[in-house]
Design a protein around this motif. Structure first.
Motif: not given
Length: 202
Positions: A78-84, A119-135
């Motif tokens: 998986x990949x953990x995406x952290x967007x601040x 996202x619509x606002x500032x702040x931290x947005x995080x998610x985990x994604x499966x490496x075998x399921x993305x485009x």
């Protein structure tokens, strides 16, 4: 003799416990950690493609694996995406980033992309994604490793931000984005992310 056996048994138990802790500890690494300001001028002048921010060279973790399939399997993890989002124009315009893996060797289209989510606002947005399921994840030959990453600013309908009739709703923006790759069978552990490189400033 009994005391010696008890001490030996205790030692073996402690050894096995430590070994188990080592085995179950998540295998993960930070692929990149970048902080940057992105203006409309940056988007219009980015080459070879507009609205792209390019993560190349020493902006990527130099210790990233050359082979993402072995001996540690990150390709099926998986990949953990952290967007601040540090700065964003007022108005809560729905915004997202496509995050594209550019391999040393690809097939078909030759690359694949995940998304940060809208996202619509500032702040931290995080998610985990499966490496075998993305485009287009199968368009990457993972055993050859990743050369660079492309970050693409878009609206919530997948339109590049520079093509919008109202670019002032997207620019300028300032973000910090961090990607942590986690091996197959492991779970992202934020406690292990203690050696993030200093965010690159633009």
């Amino acid at each position: 003799m009994i005391l010696i056996m008890q001490i030996r048994s205790l030692f073996i138990s402690l050894f096995l416990f430590c070994l188990g802790a080592t085995i179950t500890r998540a295998e993960q690494f930070v692929l990149f950690d970048v902080t940057f300001t992105f203006t409309q001028e940056d988007a219009l002048n980015s080459k070879p493609s507009q609205s792209h921010y390019y993560v190349r060279g020493d902006m990527l973790n130099a210790a990233r694996p050359k082979d993402w399939t072995a001996p540690v399997d990150y390709r099926n993890g998986t990949v953990h995406v952290r967007l601040e989002v540090l700065e964003k124009p007022a108005g809560d315009q729905p915004t997202t980033w496509s995050v594209c893996y550019i391999p040393h060797k690809g097939q078909n289209h030759g690359y694949g992309c995940i998304g940060t989510g809208v996202y619509k606002t500032t702040g931290v947005h995080e998610k985990d994604l499966d490496m075998t399921r993305f485009w287009q994840n199968d368009d990457i030959i993972w055993s050859q490793g990743i050369k660079e990453m492309h970050l693409v600013l878009k609206d919530d309908h997948n339109l590049h931000a520079h093509k919008r009739p109202d670019p002032e709703k997207f620019f300028p923006t300032k973000v910090r984005m961090t990607l942590i790759q986690v091996s197959k069978g492991s779970k992202y552990d934020p406690k292990q992310v203690t050696e993030l490189s200093a965010a690159k400033q633009k």
